[in-house]
Design an enzyme around this catalytic site. Structure first.
Site, short mmCIF file in Angstrom:
data_model
loop_
_atom_site.label_atom_id
_atom_site.label_comp_id
_atom_site.label_asym_id
_atom_site.label_seq_id
_atom_site.Cartn_x
_atom_site.Cartn_y
_atom_site.Cartn_z
CG HIS A 273 -1.89 1.06 1.31
ND1 HIS A 273 -2.17 1.72 2.50
CD2 HIS A 273 -2.68 1.63 0.37
CE1 HIS A 273 -3.09 2.64 2.27
NE2 HIS A 273 -3.41 2.59 0.99
CG HIS A 315 -3.37 9.16 -0.23
ND1 HIS A 315 -4.00 9.86 0.79
CD2 HIS A 315 -4.18 8.10 -0.50
CE1 HIS A 315 -5.12 9.26 1.12
NE2 HIS A 315 -5.25 8.17 0.37
#
Length: 520
Positions: A273, A315
């Site tokens: 991730h 992100h």
């Protein structure tokens, strides 16, 4: 010029409808699942909820989700053949084969009561009825002959009053392929007539002749089931057939030949991730290199637009948390973003780690791991990322995690782009059904303490690979793999790789680093 083209494509895609159709000649048929059924002797068919396995005398109804038998047909039958779903009924070709004189009729199965009855009976039929379908406002029926007479097998077109309109025979060269048998199944697909024989793993493509009464044989394709009666799958657009020897129903879907690269992709494994984000600064080349070194099967990262429409990895909507800068990503140019320190926040050893571009990220990735590309923006972003994936030759290993509109924009750029459905993301049957309907290649389940194995079975039946976000505990990783999840997203990469190995999930060795499509 490149950006202008992207925005034109997006405008077209948002207004239009994406067409998934691929010419039959460009397809390879792969088995995606199977369902064990003792009745899988003559044919199979399916609707969205149930699978119907057909033997000579009975039809059994199976739940697609659980694969359990829920009912069997009632009523007399001697020799059922293929089945075709029409207006809530399953229509089955039926004959008295091998008895003489030949008798043929169409049996109708009520899908609620499971009662068989006669839908239409043919008087003095010209052979044994083996399949019937509805196409272009007419009924199309195949009357078979066997042995020395199999060249007399006929395709007949009827109107709604069952008056014969036209008839055709099959090419002698095709009949010779069948030995002493005849044609067992048939459907119309993309205006081609697709027919199967008795036991070969192949179907034959035919079309109506411009003149004359002999069908034109235009091609043959291998399939993962052994002839007999088959049907189209309304849920996937694929095919449903049987393996008579194994007594199972076989689900098959088409894959574009142009996606075959010779690189075998992982069936399951750990997804890093944002890279190895527990030990390295997320979404940086340092985090990705560490994840690659450790042996992950997939790397997830986030892509956004800079103010000058460059593709960068970030992100958050702002740079505040992961850099020494401030402000929205979309307000900063690539040059301004490149001046920021994206590593010191994680540790002094990562000082001066920079925000990478998508191009820089792709340049270090091996070819044999999945790239989970999470889009942080509009359909315009999706189109731009899709164009980059095609240009760099990464479309086979990458998929875009995005919503429906972004998916349309990406696939309008190139139909080979893979999608992970992120609309209404959840750990629910509704989310799964929406993903199937969307024809996505991946799903990313979210939340919940566990995953239902019946849900993962349904997804695999439709060829959808299964991610789960997120898990960092040994017990949960083991549970996810047992339940059929293929790629859990984790932050604690090194630790969870060890847990995966305990579950029999091996690390991925780097096959080779990618050097660009123009070099060997």
């Amino acid at each position: 010029m490149k950006c202008r083209l992207v925005f034109v494509l997006v405008a077209v895609s948002v207004l239009g409808i994406f067409d998934h159709a691929v010419a039959l000649e460009g397809l390879i048929w792969r088995q995606t699942d199977e369902l064990m059924a003792a009745e899988a002797f003559q044919a199979a068919a399916a609707d969205a909820k149930y699978v119907y396995a057909i033997s000579s005398r009975t039809v059994a109804k199976y739940d697609r989700l659980t694969k359990r038998e829920v009912a069997t047909s009632r009523g007399d039958a001697a020799h059922l053949n293929s089945g075709f779903l029409w207006k809530g009924k399953l229509l089955c070709a039926h004959s008295n084969f091998p008895r003489l004189p030949e008798q043929s009729e169409i049996k109708s199965l009520d899908l609620n009561s499971m009662q068989l009855s006669t839908f239409h009976q043919f008087l003095q039929p010209p052979g044994s009825l083996t399949w019937v379908v509805r196409h272009a406002g007419h009924w199309w029926c195949n009357f078979a002959h066997y042995g020395a007479r199999n060249s007399e097998t006929l395709l007949i077109k009827f109107d709604d009053d069952w008056s014969e309109k036209e008839r055709w025979t099959y090419p002698i060269a095709l009949i010779r392929q069948l030995g002493r048998f005849s044609l067992s199944g048939g459907i119309w697909r993309n205006e081609q007539l697709i027919v199967t024989g008795h036991d070969r793993n192949e179907f034959y493509q035919l079309k109506l002749p411009k003149s004359g009464d002999v069908l034109q044989w235009i091609g043959t394709q291998e399939i993962p089931f052994t002839g007999q009666g088959f049907a189209q799958d309304p849920l996937t657009g694929g095919l449903i057939g049987i393996n008579r020897a194994k007594r199972c129903v076989v689900f098959a879907e088409a894959e574009d030949k142009s996606t075959q690269t010779g690189v075998r992709m992982p069936d399951r494994g750990i997804c890093a991730h944002r890279g190895a984000s527990d030990t390295h600064p997320e979404n940086t080349l340092a985090a990705f290199r560490e994840a690659i070194r450790l042996g992950v099967a997939m790397i997830e990262f986030d892509v956004a637009f800079s103010s000058d429409a460059k593709l960068v990895l970030m992100h958050d909507g702002t740079v505040d948390r992961t850099t020494d800068g401030t402000g929205p990503v979309s307000d900063l140019t690539l040059l301004e973003l490149k001046k920021l320190d994206a590593g010191s926040w994680k540790g002094s050893q990562f000082a001066n780690e920079r925000i990478p571009t998508l191009e820089e990220t792709l340049s270090i990735m091996p070819t044999n791991i999945w790239l989970n590309v999470h889009l942080k923006g509009t359909p315009e972003l999706a189109a731009a990322v899709a164009a980059e994936m095609i240009e760099t030759g990464r479309w086979n290993q990458a998929f875009l995690a995005c919503g429906t509109e972004a998916a349309r924009a990406a696939r309008h750029v190139d139909k080979r782009i893979k999608i992970c459905n992120m609309d209404r993301q959840a750990n629910s049957l509704n989310y799964i059904r929406e993903t199937i309907a969307m024809k996505a290649e991946f799903i990313q389940l979210l939340g919940g303490e566990s995953v239902d194995p019946d849900h993962t079975a349904l997804l695999k039946q439709h060829g959808i690979r299964i991610n789960y976000c997120c898990a960092n505990e040994a017990s949960k990783i083991k549970s996810l793999f047992r339940s059929g999840v293929q790629f859990p997203l984790v932050d604690r990469v090194a630790a969870m790789l060890k847990v995966a190995e305990q579950s029999g999930v091996n690390r991925v060795g780097t096959q080779r680093l990618f050097r660009g499509p123009s070099q060997p």
